[in-house]
Design an enzyme around this catalytic site. Structure first.
Site, mmCIF file in Angstrom:
data_model
loop_
_atom_site.group_PDB
_atom_site.id
_atom_site.type_symbol
_atom_site.label_atom_id
_atom_site.label_comp_id
_atom_site.label_asym_id
_atom_site.label_seq_id
_atom_site.Cartn_x
_atom_site.Cartn_y
_atom_site.Cartn_z
ATOM 1 N N ASP A 1 43.024 38.838 39.286
ATOM 2 C CA ASP A 1 41.736 39.521 39.184
ATOM 3 C C ASP A 1 41.736 40.468 37.989
ATOM 4 O OD1 ASP A 1 41.053 38.195 41.486
ATOM 5 O OD2 ASP A 1 41.479 39.899 42.802
ATOM 6 N N ASP B 1 41.237 50.157 47.890
ATOM 7 C CA ASP B 1 41.634 50.443 49.269
ATOM 8 C C ASP B 1 43.017 51.082 49.372
ATOM 9 O OD1 ASP B 1 42.903 48.128 48.447
ATOM 10 O OD2 ASP B 1 42.016 46.855 49.986
ATOM 11 N N ASP C 1 46.314 34.312 42.540
ATOM 12 C CA ASP C 1 45.031 34.790 42.029
ATOM 13 C C ASP C 1 45.250 35.958 41.081
ATOM 14 O OD1 ASP C 1 43.549 32.979 43.663
ATOM 15 O OD2 ASP C 1 43.889 34.317 45.359
#
Length: 452
Positions: free
Chosen positions: A66, A141, A64
């Protein structure tokens, strides 16, 4: 501390030029590159961000990619006809290229334009405030997830010390760990998952609050926890994730029945079965073979299904009904923490319900029907795993292994009618052949179908 205003350290930018890092555009998916270039050419900032940058710098191959941008979700949608906007808690744009979905997020801030809603306990319910890249980095995070690849000059930008963490192989939360966990308790699961995936240690300050705050996971939506469970157990590092969940006291809040059963597992039989299943799934993922959550969760909940089925059998419940009810009860109980979709629950129930049928080997017709059952292979693989827990089942598993390779007329003869130790639930639950008499007597019928 007021949850509306989070305290973050002042960011310190470190820019690594293209000549000093190994990340290349050739490693980025075609769809993600198209989005990056279109945004850049339209006058917007465009960055590859998060796990993709982290994994590429570590020499990995992310699936993935992003993207972060200063364009709002609505502006992204204007640039791409193949774009849809999703999410309420976090508004995102998904740009679709065939089977590839590129996630585009607007840079998030602290007090800028947009809306933010926080629960009284500190959990963030909605967070769509736009900001600068410096603010966005501090909102992420872990420091290793706050790395940006800038398509304008191909540099890597680090605002929080993520590059240092990559070198030290450590995970540090950005900001105050307790506050960040309270904002989103799922971050505790992510810490366990990332440490398992990367082989990193969770820094002491980031690990310290987990034991105390783990009960906050009980307030997380069960459907969201299912998504996290898939990432934990179905992404190729399930066994390591399982160990990290145990290490930090998180397993009991995700899989309470399994955690409780493991405390009673004196001989380690259940642990061996569970770990073998997770290791097998990891191997299949590495080999790019298909895996299904139904099989994995059938193993993870087996410790509840088997004893409950035996209890129902002992109380006189018919075999198929006993296994069906035991499976439904286990799934319903687990749904209070992790909501397993019905399409997987049905398969799990079939895998469990087929286990007692393996004990019936004297009737050729039943053997053939089981061999051709749509769930035979999954149930058979489950039987092989059960040998880890019940070694006495090894002969039965070997018999069915041989039966699959024999033509109908040459099925291997069933073993002697001795019951292996430890297999009571399997053999006692074998389908009963005798029919119950109807009340008032059973009338005989002649071969022609009429009354005698």
């Amino acid at each position: 501390m007021n949850p509306e205003r989070r305290q973050f350290p002042q960011p310190e930018l470190r820019i690594v030029p293209r000549s000093a890092h190994a990340l290349s555009r050739k490693q980025i998916s075609p769809g993600a590159l198209r989005v990056l270039y279109r945004l850049h050419e339209s006058g917007y900032a465009a960055y590859l961000v998060g796990g993709a940058v982290r994994d590429l710098l570590l020499g990995g191959h992310p699936k993935d990619f992003d993207i972060a941008t200063d364009a709002t979700p609505e502006q992204v949608r204007q640039l791409f006809r193949n774009c849809r906007l999703i999410g309420r808690r976090f508004r995102l744009a998904h740009v679709v290229f065939g089977r590839e979905i590129v996630e585009v997020a607007t840079l998030r801030g602290q007090d800028g334009e947009g809306e933010r809603q926080v629960h009284d306990d500190g959990r963030i319910l909605r967070d769509n405030i736009w900001g600068s890249i410096e603010e966005d980095a501090l909102r992420r995070d872990f420091r290793v997830n706050a790395l940006y690849y800038d398509i304008s000059d191909f540099s890597v930008r680090d605002y929080v010390g993520g590059l240092e963490d990559l070198q030290r192989r450590e995970l540090h939360l950005i900001g105050d760990p307790e506050q960040r966990y309270r904002e989103d308790p799922v971050r505790m699961l992510r810490a366990a998952r990332l440490s398992a995936k990367l082989g990193f240690e969770i820094a002491d300050a980031s690990a310290a609050p987990i034991a105390e705050l783990a009960p906050l996971l009980a307030d997380v939506a069960p459907a969201r926890l299912f998504d996290e469970a898939l990432k934990l157990f179905m992404a190729g590092y399930g066994l390591a994730s399982f160990h990290q969940l145990e290490r930090y006291g998180l397993l009991r809040w995700l899989l309470p029945a399994l955690a409780a059963a493991l405390t009673r597992d004196r001989d380690g039989a259940l642990r061996r079965m569970t770990e073998r299943a997770l290791a097998n799934t990891d191997a299949r993922v590495r080999e790019d073979k298909p895996v299904t959550p139904a099989f994995t969760f059938a193993v993870l909940l087996w410790s509840e299904v088997q004893p409950e089925a035996q209890r129902l059998l002992d109380s006189g419940v018919e075999a198929s009904a006993a296994w069906h009810r035991a499976g439904q009860m286990a799934i319903a109980e687990q749904a209070q923490r992790v909501a397993i979709p019905r399409r997987f629950g049905v398969v799990m129930e079939e895998i469990w319900a087929l286990q007692p049928r393996f004990a019936v080997r004297t009737a050729r017709g039943r053997v053939q029907r089981l061999l051709t059952h749509p769930r035979f292979r999954a149930a058979y693989d489950f039987l092989l795993l059960r040998v880890e827990q019940e070694p006495a089942l090894a002969e039965l598993a070997a018999w069915w292994t041989a039966a699959q390779g024999q033509p109908d007329v040459a099925l291997p003869a069933p073993a002697a009618a001795t019951r292996p130790a430890g297999s009571a639930a399997l053999e006692d639950a074998a389908p009963r052949t005798a029919r119950r008499r109807r009340r008032g007597g059973q009338r005989k019928r002649n071969p022609g179908g009429g009354d005698a």
